[in-house]
Write a protein that holds these residues in place. Sequence first.
Motif, PDB file in Angstrom:
ATOM      1  N   ALA A  90     -66.342 -19.350 -73.800  1.00 46.24           N
ATOM      2  CA  ALA A  90     -67.478 -20.069 -74.638  1.00 46.24           C
ATOM      3  C   ALA A  90     -67.604 -21.532 -73.990  1.00 46.24           C
ATOM      4  CB  ALA A  90     -66.853 -20.284 -76.030  1.00 46.24           C
ATOM      5  N   ALA A 102     -72.946 -16.531 -68.746  1.00 48.17           N
ATOM      6  CA  ALA A 102     -71.776 -16.282 -69.888  1.00 48.17           C
ATOM      7  C   ALA A 102     -71.955 -14.901 -70.221  1.00 48.17           C
ATOM      8  CB  ALA A 102     -72.706 -17.073 -71.293  1.00 48.17           C
ATOM      9  N   TYR A 111     -68.067 -26.293 -82.432  1.00 50.45           N
ATOM     10  CA  TYR A 111     -68.001 -26.909 -81.013  1.00 50.45           C
ATOM     11  C   TYR A 111     -68.453 -28.501 -81.324  1.00 50.45           C
ATOM     12  CZ  TYR A 111     -68.933 -22.734 -78.232  1.00 50.45           C
ATOM     13  OH  TYR A 111     -68.999 -21.544 -77.860  1.00 50.45           O
ATOM     14  N   ALA A 121     -69.996 -21.802 -69.369  1.00 46.44           N
ATOM     15  CA  ALA A 121     -70.976 -21.668 -69.896  1.00 46.44           C
ATOM     16  C   ALA A 121     -72.528 -21.553 -67.935  1.00 46.44           C
ATOM     17  CB  ALA A 121     -71.656 -22.068 -70.573  1.00 46.44           C
ATOM     18  N   ARG A 176     -72.116 -19.369 -77.736  1.00 47.91           N
ATOM     19  CA  ARG A 176     -72.155 -20.462 -76.618  1.00 47.91           C
ATOM     20  C   ARG A 176     -73.712 -20.524 -76.406  1.00 47.91           C
ATOM     21  NH1 ARG A 176     -70.283 -24.366 -72.901  1.00 47.91           N
ATOM     22  NH2 ARG A 176     -72.779 -25.400 -72.414  1.00 47.91           N
TER      23      ARG A 176
END
Length: 262
Positions: free
Chosen positions: A8, A162, A138, A11, A177
């Motif tokens: 995650a 990802a 996040y 990226a 993500r």
Amino acid sequence: MRQLLALALVAASALTAAAADFRIETRVFAPGEEEPASQSVTLFTGGAAYDFRDADHRVTIFRPGAADKPGRFVLLDTTREYRTEIGADRVAIATTKLRRWAAVHKDPFLRFTGDPSFDQAFDADTGEMRFVSKQMSYRLVTMPVASREAMKELRAFLDAYAQLHTLLEAGLPPAPRMLVNEALANRDVVPIEVELYSGLIEGEPDLRAEHLVTWILSRDDRHRIDQTNRRLAEYKSVENTEFSKFAHRLADETDVEETTTR
């Protein structure tokens, strides 16, 4: 869980007439550690992205598609001097099936990764963004992007990489993500700090990443890109399955059936 959190944090979009040249250095830290657990440099030029991960002896090149043609990945193994190519459309099909499987799983965390939803907040004064849920959260510190071209290239690379990483590392769906990537693009900002929590934003994060973004390439950067392009012609071309023990998932599109529940 740790593998998914690392994904995650990990990226270039469709080619434009004025593609942006820039670089991003990334350092990822485990909880309580002062030395990074992993480091990488991603160079963007001419609409393509070159991702260097020295610890893995692997270079990933992403070339976005033009018109109706899908993008492509070229993976280089600098130890064995192998190269292999993977269509971004095949990667997307496989991760979509994986996401559908996870979305109906009985485990709440897996179900979230297949169909994520966050409470989102953005502070324009500080550049802080928050994506909060009971399963995963996040916290990001951001800065404005230098240009729309750079934002398009970065967004496309982050989404595509990802998904590729999910397959090569046998990870879980990258949908959380990708939601973050979408929000960054909508705000025209790039992350310079990312914290990932396995629940609400409380205490120390499970993983932390620092991104140093520079809106220009150095002479050394361009030399590194030129050297990589020469290796494309020199390295032995191999099938995906020979390059990576997990890449057979691409040939089968996915080992997971869409209707599977556990």
